[in-house]
Design a protein around this motif. Sequence first.
Motif, mmCIF file in Angstrom:
data_model
loop_
_atom_site.group_PDB
_atom_site.id
_atom_site.type_symbol
_atom_site.label_atom_id
_atom_site.label_comp_id
_atom_site.label_asym_id
_atom_site.label_seq_id
_atom_site.Cartn_x
_atom_site.Cartn_y
_atom_site.Cartn_z
ATOM 1 N N THR A 239 0.802 -1.229 0.000
ATOM 2 C CA THR A 239 0.000 0.000 0.000
ATOM 3 C C THR A 239 0.836 1.282 0.000
ATOM 4 O O THR A 239 0.312 2.360 0.254
ATOM 5 N N ASP A 240 2.140 1.169 -0.287
ATOM 6 C CA ASP A 240 2.971 2.380 -0.280
ATOM 7 C C ASP A 240 3.065 3.023 -1.666
ATOM 8 O O ASP A 240 3.827 3.962 -1.865
ATOM 9 N N GLY A 241 2.298 2.507 -2.628
ATOM 10 C CA GLY A 241 2.262 3.099 -3.961
ATOM 11 C C GLY A 241 2.998 2.306 -5.014
ATOM 12 O O GLY A 241 2.684 2.398 -6.204
ATOM 13 N N ARG A 242 3.977 1.494 -4.629
ATOM 14 C CA ARG A 242 4.778 0.755 -5.614
ATOM 15 C C ARG A 242 3.951 -0.306 -6.336
ATOM 16 O O ARG A 242 4.007 -0.433 -7.562
ATOM 17 N N PHE A 243 3.174 -1.064 -5.579
ATOM 18 C CA PHE A 243 2.371 -2.117 -6.193
ATOM 19 C C PHE A 243 1.244 -1.521 -7.043
ATOM 20 O O PHE A 243 0.892 -2.064 -8.096
ATOM 21 N N GLU A 244 0.708 -0.419 -6.598
ATOM 22 C CA GLU A 244 -0.331 0.257 -7.379
ATOM 23 C C GLU A 244 0.242 0.747 -8.707
ATOM 24 O O GLU A 244 -0.420 0.643 -9.758
ATOM 25 N N ARG A 245 1.470 1.245 -8.691
ATOM 26 C CA ARG A 245 2.103 1.685 -9.938
ATOM 27 C C ARG A 245 2.325 0.493 -10.874
ATOM 28 O O ARG A 245 2.183 0.603 -12.090
ATOM 29 N N LEU A 246 2.676 -0.660 -10.290
ATOM 30 C CA LEU A 246 2.870 -1.861 -11.101
ATOM 31 C C LEU A 246 1.554 -2.292 -11.755
ATOM 32 O O LEU A 246 1.523 -2.658 -12.934
ATOM 33 N N LEU A 247 0.449 -2.225 -11.001
ATOM 34 C CA LEU A 247 -0.857 -2.573 -11.563
ATOM 35 C C LEU A 247 -1.217 -1.655 -12.732
ATOM 36 O O LEU A 247 -1.634 -2.118 -13.798
ATOM 37 N N ASN A 248 -1.042 -0.378 -12.526
ATOM 38 C CA ASN A 248 -1.373 0.583 -13.584
ATOM 39 C C ASN A 248 -0.466 0.411 -14.803
ATOM 40 O O ASN A 248 -0.907 0.535 -15.950
ATOM 41 N N PHE A 249 0.787 0.118 -14.536
ATOM 42 C CA PHE A 249 1.738 -0.118 -15.624
ATOM 43 C C PHE A 249 1.326 -1.337 -16.453
ATOM 44 O O PHE A 249 1.334 -1.314 -17.681
ATOM 45 N N ALA A 250 0.938 -2.413 -15.752
ATOM 46 C CA ALA A 250 0.575 -3.652 -16.440
ATOM 47 C C ALA A 250 -0.674 -3.481 -17.290
ATOM 48 O O ALA A 250 -0.860 -4.192 -18.282
ATOM 49 N N ASN A 251 -1.523 -2.559 -16.917
ATOM 50 C CA ASN A 251 -2.799 -2.377 -17.612
ATOM 51 C C ASN A 251 -2.749 -1.266 -18.659
ATOM 52 O O ASN A 251 -3.747 -0.963 -19.303
ATOM 53 N N MET A 252 -1.582 -0.696 -18.879
ATOM 54 C CA MET A 252 -1.490 0.526 -19.683
ATOM 55 C C MET A 252 -1.339 0.265 -21.176
ATOM 56 O O MET A 252 -1.810 1.043 -22.001
ATOM 57 N N TYR A 253 -0.694 -0.832 -21.528
ATOM 58 C CA TYR A 253 -0.272 -0.988 -22.919
ATOM 59 C C TYR A 253 -1.025 -2.117 -23.616
ATOM 60 O O TYR A 253 -1.139 -3.225 -23.106
ATOM 61 N N ASP A 254 -1.530 -1.824 -24.781
ATOM 62 C CA ASP A 254 -2.309 -2.769 -25.559
ATOM 63 C C ASP A 254 -1.743 -2.815 -26.976
ATOM 64 O O ASP A 254 -1.712 -1.789 -27.665
ATOM 65 N N ILE A 255 -1.287 -3.975 -27.410
ATOM 66 C CA ILE A 255 -0.673 -4.066 -28.750
ATOM 67 C C ILE A 255 -1.381 -5.129 -29.584
ATOM 68 O O ILE A 255 -0.755 -5.949 -30.248
ATOM 69 N N GLU A 256 -2.672 -5.119 -29.532
ATOM 70 C CA GLU A 256 -3.459 -6.103 -30.269
ATOM 71 C C GLU A 256 -3.078 -6.092 -31.758
ATOM 72 O O GLU A 256 -2.887 -5.046 -32.362
ATOM 73 N N ASN A 257 -2.973 -7.325 -32.302
ATOM 74 C CA ASN A 257 -2.663 -7.535 -33.730
ATOM 75 C C ASN A 257 -1.241 -7.120 -34.108
ATOM 76 O O ASN A 257 -0.939 -6.959 -35.288
ATOM 77 N N GLU A 258 -0.368 -6.928 -33.129
ATOM 78 C CA GLU A 258 1.029 -6.617 -33.408
ATOM 79 C C GLU A 258 1.890 -7.840 -33.095
ATOM 80 O O GLU A 258 1.604 -8.611 -32.178
ATOM 81 N N ASN A 259 2.965 -8.027 -33.845
ATOM 82 C CA ASN A 259 3.895 -9.114 -33.591
ATOM 83 C C ASN A 259 4.967 -8.621 -32.622
ATOM 84 O O ASN A 259 5.752 -7.725 -32.962
ATOM 85 N N ALA A 426 -7.290 0.328 -8.387
ATOM 86 C CA ALA A 426 -5.993 -0.218 -7.986
ATOM 87 C C ALA A 426 -5.766 -0.043 -6.493
ATOM 88 O O ALA A 426 -5.232 -0.933 -5.814
ATOM 89 N N THR A 427 -6.201 1.092 -5.952
ATOM 90 C CA THR A 427 -6.033 1.356 -4.517
ATOM 91 C C THR A 427 -6.810 0.354 -3.678
ATOM 92 O O THR A 427 -6.295 -0.188 -2.690
ATOM 93 N N ASP A 428 -8.064 0.090 -4.069
ATOM 94 C CA ASP A 428 -8.880 -0.867 -3.320
ATOM 95 C C ASP A 428 -8.275 -2.270 -3.373
ATOM 96 O O ASP A 428 -8.239 -2.987 -2.370
ATOM 97 N N VAL A 429 -7.792 -2.658 -4.546
ATOM 98 C CA VAL A 429 -7.179 -3.981 -4.692
ATOM 99 C C VAL A 429 -5.930 -4.091 -3.832
ATOM 100 O O VAL A 429 -5.700 -5.116 -3.181
#
Length: 446
Positions: A239-259, A426-429
Motif C-alpha cells: 500500500t505504499d504506492g509501488r504495487f499500485e504503480r505496477l498494476l497501472n503499468f501492467a494495464n497501460m499498454y495494448d498491442i493487439e494484432n502486433e507481432n 488499484a487502490t482498493d485492490v
Amino acid sequence: MVFITIINSKFSIKLSIIKKISLIMLIVILSLLSSCKKNEKKSLYEDGREILVLAATDGDSALDNIIASFNNQSKEYYIEQRNYVLMDTGLYTGNEKLIMDITRNKKIDILYNSNLDMEVYLNKNLLADMYVLIDEDNEVSRDTYMKGVLKAFESNGRLCSMPTFYYMQTTIGKESVWRGDRNVSIENLTKKANELNIVPIANLSKNTTKFSDIHRFAYYLKGTLNEYVDFENNTCNFTDGRFERLLNFANMYDIENENPDELFANEKSLLHYVTINDFDDVDMYKCLFGSDIVFMGFPSDIPNYHNIRSIESFSILENSNNKHGAFEFIKYITSYDYQFEKSFGNFFPINKKVFDKRAYFSLKEPKNTYCNEDMTVKLEYECTRDGIETIVEQFETTSSGFTYGETMSDIIAEEVGAFFSHDKSATDVCDIIQNRISNHLSENAK
C-alpha cells in the motif's frame, strides 16, 4: 550423644551411596532409552542398507528414475519414496499432510521441493542449511557448484534448497534504444516508453502473452515478491504506492494484432521477455534481433533482477536423524558423473565443472538453426565465447530464485482480476491484498 552422632554419620554415608547408585542407574536407563530410540528410528532395507525417506507432493517418472539411479549405486543408503499426492483427501491436501508429518517428527529425510510452495517450510525452520553440510564434507565444497545460482536460492543466507538443473527468465533490450541506461524501474520504463512512444515489454503486454492476464501477472510476481514482502519479519507492504504503480503499468499498454518479435527487432519495444536455457541462446537472440542486445532484468527497483527457475530441486529436513546420509543423495545427483550424463540438451547443470565442460562443447558444435513456430523464419547461427561469457556473468550476479510465494501469488491472482476487469480501483485492490497477505503471514508465523 556420641552414639547418635555415629548413627547419623553412617546413615548420611549410606544415603550418599544410594543417591550415587541411583544417579548411575538413571544415566544407564536414559542411555538405553536413547539407544533404543535411535534404533527405532533407523530403518534398514532388506540388504542392510539404511533407509532414507524422500517425500514428494508431485512425483513423476523422472523422480522415480533419479531415486532408482541412486539406489543402484549406493552401498550404504536406500531411498524410499513417500508420495503425498496419493494422500490427498477431502480433509487435508497432500502438502498439508506432509507438513503435519514433518512437524510431528515422522521420519522424512529429503524433500523433493520442485513446484512446492517453500514459504511454510522456511518460516517454520523445517529445512536444514546445506551450506553447513557442504562445509563439513570432505569431498565437495562451495566451489563445486555454481555459487551465483546457489546464492539465488538462499533464504536469509541459508541454502535450504539445492537445484540440480535450471534456466533463467529475464528481459533483454537493445543498446541502440537504451544507450547505457540500465534502470528498469516502473517509473523509468513508463517515462522512457512515453518519451520514445514505444511499448515497454511487447511480449508481456495485453492480448499477446498477456502481462495483465492474472495468471501471467501472478507468475511474474513470484520472482519479485521480496520487494513487497519481508519474509524474515513476516510483514508486507502493498500500500505504499509501488504495487499500485505496477498494476497501472501492467494495464497501460495494448498491442493487439502486433507481432511482439517484430516490435522489438524494429525498436518499437523497450524490453523483450526471454528464457535462457542453453549456452547458445544469447547468440540465437542476437541472430534474431541484432548484435546489440543487452540483459536488462525484470521491471524492479533492484538492478539485474533475473529469475532462476529450477527443473529439479531438493531439501534436507532439519529433524532428519541422518542429515549427512541425506546429503550423500544430494552429492550424487549434483556429482560430475551424474550431471555430465544427464545435462546434454536444454537447461544448465549446478555442478561447475560440468557447466564449464558443457560450455566448451557448445563452442565446438556446428551451426545451430532457429525456426519459428509456423516455420516461416529459418536462421543459422554459431555459439560464441562472448555469448557464453554473457550468460556466465548473469548467473554469477543474479540474486533471484523462485523459492516461495505460491500461496501469496494465488491471493494476488484472485484479487487483481477485479482491477483488470475494471470492477475495483488499484487502490482498493492493494488494500485487500495487503490485508489478506498480512493475515497469511501471521498464520504462518505461528
